[in-house]
Design a protein around this motif. Structure first.
Motif, PDB file in Angstrom:
ATOM      1  N   ALA A  78     -18.363   2.535 -26.397  1.00  0.00           N
ATOM      2  CA  ALA A  78     -17.873   1.300 -27.010  1.00  0.00           C
ATOM      3  C   ALA A  78     -18.591   0.093 -26.425  1.00  0.00           C
ATOM      4  O   ALA A  78     -18.942  -0.853 -27.146  1.00  0.00           O
ATOM      5  CB  ALA A  78     -16.371   1.176 -26.801  1.00  0.00           C
ATOM      6  N   ALA A  79     -18.828   0.120 -25.122  1.00  0.00           N
ATOM      7  CA  ALA A  79     -19.539  -0.988 -24.478  1.00  0.00           C
ATOM      8  C   ALA A  79     -20.984  -1.063 -24.952  1.00  0.00           C
ATOM      9  O   ALA A  79     -21.501  -2.153 -25.215  1.00  0.00           O
ATOM     10  CB  ALA A  79     -19.492  -0.825 -22.964  1.00  0.00           C
ATOM     11  N   ALA A  80     -21.632   0.079 -25.075  1.00  0.00           N
ATOM     12  CA  ALA A  80     -23.015   0.087 -25.546  1.00  0.00           C
ATOM     13  C   ALA A  80     -23.110  -0.452 -26.967  1.00  0.00           C
ATOM     14  O   ALA A  80     -24.014  -1.237 -27.289  1.00  0.00           O
ATOM     15  CB  ALA A  80     -23.582   1.496 -25.473  1.00  0.00           C
ATOM     16  N   ASP A  81     -22.182  -0.044 -27.810  1.00  0.00           N
ATOM     17  CA  ASP A  81     -22.180  -0.541 -29.187  1.00  0.00           C
ATOM     18  C   ASP A  81     -21.930  -2.042 -29.242  1.00  0.00           C
ATOM     19  O   ASP A  81     -22.565  -2.761 -30.010  1.00  0.00           O
ATOM     20  CB  ASP A  81     -21.129   0.187 -30.018  1.00  0.00           C
ATOM     21  CG  ASP A  81     -21.538   1.607 -30.348  1.00  0.00           C
ATOM     22  OD1 ASP A  81     -22.747   1.916 -30.255  1.00  0.00           O
ATOM     23  OD2 ASP A  81     -20.653   2.403 -30.690  1.00  0.00           O
ATOM     24  N   SER A  82     -21.009  -2.520 -28.419  1.00  0.00           N
ATOM     25  CA  SER A  82     -20.728  -3.956 -28.437  1.00  0.00           C
ATOM     26  C   SER A  82     -21.907  -4.753 -27.897  1.00  0.00           C
ATOM     27  O   SER A  82     -22.210  -5.835 -28.394  1.00  0.00           O
ATOM     28  CB  SER A  82     -19.472  -4.267 -27.633  1.00  0.00           C
ATOM     29  OG  SER A  82     -19.703  -4.042 -26.254  1.00  0.00           O
ATOM     30  N   GLY A  83     -22.580  -4.218 -26.894  1.00  0.00           N
ATOM     31  CA  GLY A  83     -23.778  -4.886 -26.388  1.00  0.00           C
ATOM     32  C   GLY A  83     -24.884  -4.942 -27.430  1.00  0.00           C
ATOM     33  O   GLY A  83     -25.567  -5.951 -27.575  1.00  0.00           O
TER      34      GLY A  83
ATOM     35  N   MET B 187     -27.847  -8.035 -31.479  1.00  0.00           N
ATOM     36  CA  MET B 187     -28.269  -8.226 -32.868  1.00  0.00           C
ATOM     37  C   MET B 187     -27.802  -9.574 -33.403  1.00  0.00           C
ATOM     38  O   MET B 187     -28.410 -10.122 -34.315  1.00  0.00           O
ATOM     39  CB  MET B 187     -27.724  -7.098 -33.745  1.00  0.00           C
ATOM     40  CG  MET B 187     -28.400  -5.766 -33.502  1.00  0.00           C
ATOM     41  SD  MET B 187     -27.645  -4.385 -34.385  1.00  0.00           S
ATOM     42  CE  MET B 187     -27.766  -4.918 -36.072  1.00  0.00           C
ATOM     43  N   ASP B 188     -26.717 -10.101 -32.826  1.00  0.00           N
ATOM     44  CA  ASP B 188     -26.184 -11.389 -33.246  1.00  0.00           C
ATOM     45  C   ASP B 188     -26.971 -12.553 -32.654  1.00  0.00           C
ATOM     46  O   ASP B 188     -26.699 -13.703 -32.970  1.00  0.00           O
ATOM     47  CB  ASP B 188     -24.713 -11.476 -32.850  1.00  0.00           C
ATOM     48  CG  ASP B 188     -23.977 -12.575 -33.579  1.00  0.00           C
ATOM     49  OD1 ASP B 188     -24.303 -12.831 -34.753  1.00  0.00           O
ATOM     50  OD2 ASP B 188     -23.071 -13.169 -32.973  1.00  0.00           O
TER      51      ASP B 188
ATOM     52  N   TYR C 239     -30.250 -10.972 -23.474  1.00  0.00           N
ATOM     53  CA  TYR C 239     -29.930  -9.712 -22.815  1.00  0.00           C
ATOM     54  C   TYR C 239     -28.852  -9.868 -21.739  1.00  0.00           C
ATOM     55  O   TYR C 239     -27.916  -9.065 -21.696  1.00  0.00           O
ATOM     56  CB  TYR C 239     -31.188  -9.069 -22.228  1.00  0.00           C
ATOM     57  CG  TYR C 239     -32.046  -8.392 -23.276  1.00  0.00           C
ATOM     58  CD1 TYR C 239     -31.619  -7.219 -23.884  1.00  0.00           C
ATOM     59  CD2 TYR C 239     -33.266  -8.925 -23.653  1.00  0.00           C
ATOM     60  CE1 TYR C 239     -32.391  -6.594 -24.852  1.00  0.00           C
ATOM     61  CE2 TYR C 239     -34.043  -8.316 -24.614  1.00  0.00           C
ATOM     62  CZ  TYR C 239     -33.606  -7.147 -25.211  1.00  0.00           C
ATOM     63  OH  TYR C 239     -34.365  -6.535 -26.161  1.00  0.00           O
ATOM     64  N   PRO C 240     -28.936 -10.880 -20.860  1.00  0.00           N
ATOM     65  CA  PRO C 240     -27.861 -11.024 -19.858  1.00  0.00           C
ATOM     66  C   PRO C 240     -26.490 -11.274 -20.482  1.00  0.00           C
ATOM     67  O   PRO C 240     -25.486 -10.740 -20.022  1.00  0.00           O
ATOM     68  CB  PRO C 240     -28.311 -12.218 -19.018  1.00  0.00           C
ATOM     69  CG  PRO C 240     -29.782 -12.280 -19.192  1.00  0.00           C
ATOM     70  CD  PRO C 240     -30.035 -11.802 -20.583  1.00  0.00           C
ATOM     71  N   ALA C 241     -26.447 -12.062 -21.536  1.00  0.00           N
ATOM     72  CA  ALA C 241     -25.169 -12.334 -22.200  1.00  0.00           C
ATOM     73  C   ALA C 241     -24.627 -11.067 -22.858  1.00  0.00           C
ATOM     74  O   ALA C 241     -23.420 -10.800 -22.807  1.00  0.00           O
ATOM     75  CB  ALA C 241     -25.332 -13.436 -23.229  1.00  0.00           C
ATOM     76  N   ALA C 242     -25.496 -10.289 -23.474  1.00  0.00           N
ATOM     77  CA  ALA C 242     -25.070  -9.046 -24.118  1.00  0.00           C
ATOM     78  C   ALA C 242     -24.559  -8.049 -23.079  1.00  0.00           C
ATOM     79  O   ALA C 242     -23.557  -7.367 -23.299  1.00  0.00           O
ATOM     80  CB  ALA C 242     -26.212  -8.441 -24.923  1.00  0.00           C
ATOM     81  N   LEU C 243     -25.227  -7.959 -21.931  1.00  0.00           N
ATOM     82  CA  LEU C 243     -24.781  -7.064 -20.861  1.00  0.00           C
ATOM     83  C   LEU C 243     -23.441  -7.504 -20.287  1.00  0.00           C
ATOM     84  O   LEU C 243     -22.574  -6.682 -19.999  1.00  0.00           O
ATOM     85  CB  LEU C 243     -25.829  -6.985 -19.757  1.00  0.00           C
ATOM     86  CG  LEU C 243     -27.096  -6.214 -20.097  1.00  0.00           C
ATOM     87  CD1 LEU C 243     -28.112  -6.332 -18.968  1.00  0.00           C
ATOM     88  CD2 LEU C 243     -26.781  -4.764 -20.369  1.00  0.00           C
TER      89      LEU C 243
END
Length: 42
Positions: free
Chosen positions: A8-13, A18-19, A23-27
């Motif tokens: 779930a975390a990988a998908d949300s990242g 994609m949005d 990278y730091p914000a997505a992580l």
């Protein structure tokens, strides 16, 4: 449960990236979601 939380975390990242998030914000978003999801499952 841990595997589901990590997936779930990988998908949300990936969705955050994609949005247009950096990278730091997505992580950070993925780590926050993984922690919350793990707490929900336990």
């Amino acid at each position: 449960m841990i595997v589901v939380a990590l997936l779930a975390a990988a998908d949300s990242g990936k969705l955050a990236r994609m949005d247009g998030a950096t990278y730091p914000a997505a992580l950070t978003f993925a780590a926050t979601l993984a922690s919350a999801f793990r707490a929900l499952l336990t």
